[in-house]
Design an enzyme around this catalytic site. Structure first.
Site, PDB file in Angstrom:
ATOM      1  N   ASP A  12       0.977  -1.047  -0.066  1.00  0.00           N
ATOM      2  CA  ASP A  12       0.007  -0.025  -0.041  1.00  0.00           C
ATOM      3  C   ASP A  12       0.936   1.079  -0.070  1.00  0.00           C
ATOM      4  O   ASP A  12       1.634   1.518   1.088  1.00  0.00           O
ATOM      5  CB  ASP A  12      -0.883  -0.088   1.174  1.00  0.00           C
ATOM      6  N   GLY A 104      18.316  -6.222  -0.163  1.00  0.00           N
ATOM      7  CA  GLY A 104      18.453  -7.501  -0.741  1.00  0.00           C
ATOM      8  C   GLY A 104      17.325  -8.365  -1.006  1.00  0.00           C
ATOM      9  O   GLY A 104      17.091  -9.167  -1.664  1.00  0.00           O
ATOM     10  N   ASP A 132      -8.044  -7.360   0.130  1.00  0.00           N
ATOM     11  CA  ASP A 132      -7.929  -6.030   0.996  1.00  0.00           C
ATOM     12  C   ASP A 132      -8.574  -5.911   2.310  1.00  0.00           C
ATOM     13  O   ASP A 132      -9.710  -6.790   2.336  1.00  0.00           O
ATOM     14  CB  ASP A 132      -8.257  -4.922   0.099  1.00  0.00           C
ATOM     15  N   TYR A 234       0.548  -0.326  14.551  1.00  0.00           N
ATOM     16  CA  TYR A 234      -0.318  -0.391  13.652  1.00  0.00           C
ATOM     17  C   TYR A 234      -0.107   0.552  12.415  1.00  0.00           C
ATOM     18  O   TYR A 234      -0.064   1.666  12.594  1.00  0.00           O
ATOM     19  CB  TYR A 234      -1.770  -0.327  14.192  1.00  0.00           C
ATOM     20  N   LYS A 237      -3.483  -3.187   7.721  1.00  0.00           N
ATOM     21  CA  LYS A 237      -3.529  -4.802   7.735  1.00  0.00           C
ATOM     22  C   LYS A 237      -2.639  -5.266   6.805  1.00  0.00           C
ATOM     23  O   LYS A 237      -2.126  -4.588   5.820  1.00  0.00           O
ATOM     24  CB  LYS A 237      -4.809  -5.035   7.644  1.00  0.00           C
ATOM     25  N   TYR A 353      -1.832  -3.969  18.890  1.00  0.00           N
ATOM     26  CA  TYR A 353      -1.005  -3.301  18.287  1.00  0.00           C
ATOM     27  C   TYR A 353      -1.820  -2.087  17.454  1.00  0.00           C
ATOM     28  O   TYR A 353      -1.283  -1.496  16.435  1.00  0.00           O
ATOM     29  CB  TYR A 353      -0.324  -4.150  16.955  1.00  0.00           C
TER      30      TYR A 353
HETATM   31  P1  13P Z   1      -5.279  -0.874   4.718  1.00  0.00           P
HETATM   32  O1  13P Z   1      -4.832  -2.052   5.557  1.00  0.00           O
HETATM   33  O2  13P Z   1      -6.126  -1.549   3.770  1.00  0.00           O
HETATM   34  O3  13P Z   1      -4.567   0.331   4.492  1.00  0.00           O
HETATM   35  O4  13P Z   1      -6.522  -0.414   5.840  1.00  0.00           O
HETATM   36  C1  13P Z   1      -6.299   0.529   7.012  1.00  0.00           C
HETATM   37  C2  13P Z   1      -7.643   0.690   7.454  1.00  0.00           C
HETATM   38  O5  13P Z   1      -7.392   1.266   8.703  1.00  0.00           O
HETATM   39  C3  13P Z   1      -8.716   0.689   7.204  1.00  0.00           C
HETATM   40  O6  13P Z   1      -9.835   1.168   7.854  1.00  0.00           O
HETATM   41 MG    MG Z   2      -4.215   1.926   3.097  1.00  0.00          MG
HETATM   42 MG    MG Z   3      -5.176  -2.292   1.938  1.00  0.00          MG
END
Ligand code: 13P
Ligand code: MG
Ligand code: MG
Ligand code: 13P
Length: 370
Positions: A12, A104, A132, A234, A237, A353
């Site tokens: 991302d 690497g 996603d 965090y 994801k 996290y």
């Molecule tokens: P992503 O991990 O897809 O960037 O989403 C993060 C998020 O906090 C969605 O609410």
């Molecule tokens: Mg995102």
């Molecule tokens: Mg994402």
């Protein structure tokens, strides 16, 4: 021709309208760069996709897994794309690039990787899955069903080439250990592990010894990177990807896709902090809008032609998955009504996290013994 490697590497690097999609301008940066590398002969072929806000690079080459050349190409694409994202003031520009310098290999730097090297068969169909707003363990249930559940894969029962079953490589992503287990013999033990999908994740699937396919060449692979373990906090994801090979001694494409007809519960969604159903969608719906979700999965099918990609086929672009999506939306409505309550919100251990500890921190002095 020697062995072919299929590498699916994602990150991302910035998105439009919050965490919704990777815009065309960013995909263009990736396509232009990969086209140069194709012309230089560094890769055989490539495709660029977006799974919501994740930029997905699918590449074929003959350099094997963990190739420094290939990982550097991916890293350079992500760096260039992140620069463009900053220039465009995109949301969370550079989100998954957690370090400044390449060393690497992209593993441990933020991007997710699913790659495998194998001997291209006379006909080599495969599918790239990209999710996603969820985590690697979201693939446990469908991958298990594809390679071990006879109610999903008829071939396990009626095709002698599949009848012996498969070997699962399962990673403990908390303790960084792995175990190889056989299905059907150890099916219950496998499930005892992979049912804990936040910890035990199917990394690869192999054919068994003595079958038609080489037992050391994987037939499926899943990305298992843990972003919070790298960043220490965090950052989004670990939206996972997977590659699964099909047909001729392996589950048929339709058996593979059948595993996604059940919108199972995964964690992720809003702020990476909620449980919800996974929605199999066509590419045009590869964008998470409702409560930043629900989490979703796209699937693109290809045939390999000496490493060249013939395709893609947008595999979930089919009314046959309409009912699954309707079911998922019913579950979405139901679980959303829990608001901040578990099990919609993740259990507190998994919130460790996220930003929740900061909220709780200010209460800590107000607690008194009882
Ligand atoms: P992503 O991990 O897809 O960037 O989403 C993060 C998020 O906090 C969605 O609410
Ligand atoms: Mg995102
Ligand atoms: Mg994402
Ligand atoms: P065909 O006979 O169309 O090749 O299909 C075989 C098969 O594997 C269907 O699942």
């Amino acid at each position: 021709m020697g062995k072919i490697t299929v590498s699916l590497i994602k990150a991302d690097v910035g998105s439009v309208a919050g965490h919704v999609i990777v815009p065309d301008e960013i995909k263009e940066v990736a396509r232009n760069y990969l086209n140069e590398k194709k012309e230089e002969g560094k890769i055989i072929d490539f495709r660029v996709f977006n799974a919501g806000d994740d930029l997905e690079l699918l590449m074929t080459h003959t350099r094997g897994v963990d190739s420094e050349v290939i990982h550097k190409i991916a890293w350079d694409v992500f760096k260039l794309a992140a620069e463009k994202a900053k220039e465009l003031k995109l949301y969370a520009a550079g989100q998954d690039l957690l370090v400044d310098a390449f060393s690497g290999n992209v593993r441990g730097l933020g991007p997710g990787v699913a790659e495998m090297e194998f001997t291209e068969r006379k006909a080599e169909p495969f599918v790239a899955f990209m999710m996603d707003k969820t985590e690697p363990g979201a693939f446990n249930l469908p991958i298990f069903k594809i390679f071990a559940d006879p109610f999903t894969t008829a071939g396990l029962v009626i095709d002698p080439k599949l009848h012996n079953g498969f070997v699962f490589e399962i990673w403990d992503i908390i303790e960084n250990k792995r175990v190889f287990m056989k299905a059907p013999e150890e099916m219950y033990d496998i499930l005892a592990l992979i049912g804990s999908k936040g910890r035990f994740v199917i990394k690869r699937v192999y054919p068994k010894e003595g079958g038609a396919l080489p037992p050391d060449e994987p037939v499926a692979v899943v990305s298992t990177e843990k972003l919070y373990k790298i960043a220490g906090k965090y950052v989004g994801k670990d939206d996972p990807v997977a590659i699964v090979r099909a047909q001729s001694g392996l589950p048929a494409m339709g058996e593979i896709l059948e595993a996604f007809s059940f919108p199972h519960m995964v964690s992720g969604w809003m702020r990476g902090s909620h449980n919800g159903p996974i929605l199999p969608v066509p590419l045009k719906y590869s964008k998470c809008t409702r409560f930043d979700g629900p989490p979703r999965c796209i699937a693109v099918g290809f045939q390999l032609n000496n490493g060249k990609l013939v395709g893609p086929v947008d595999l979930f672009d089919d009314p046959a998955f309409e009912y699954t999506r309707m079911k998922a939306m019913e579950i979405t409505d139901y679980i959303r009504r829990h608001g901040p309550f578990e099990p919609h919100r993740l259990p507190s251990e998994e919130m460790e996290y996220t930003t929740l500890p900061k909220v709780l921190d200010k209460l800590k002095d107000r607690f008194e013994p009882v």
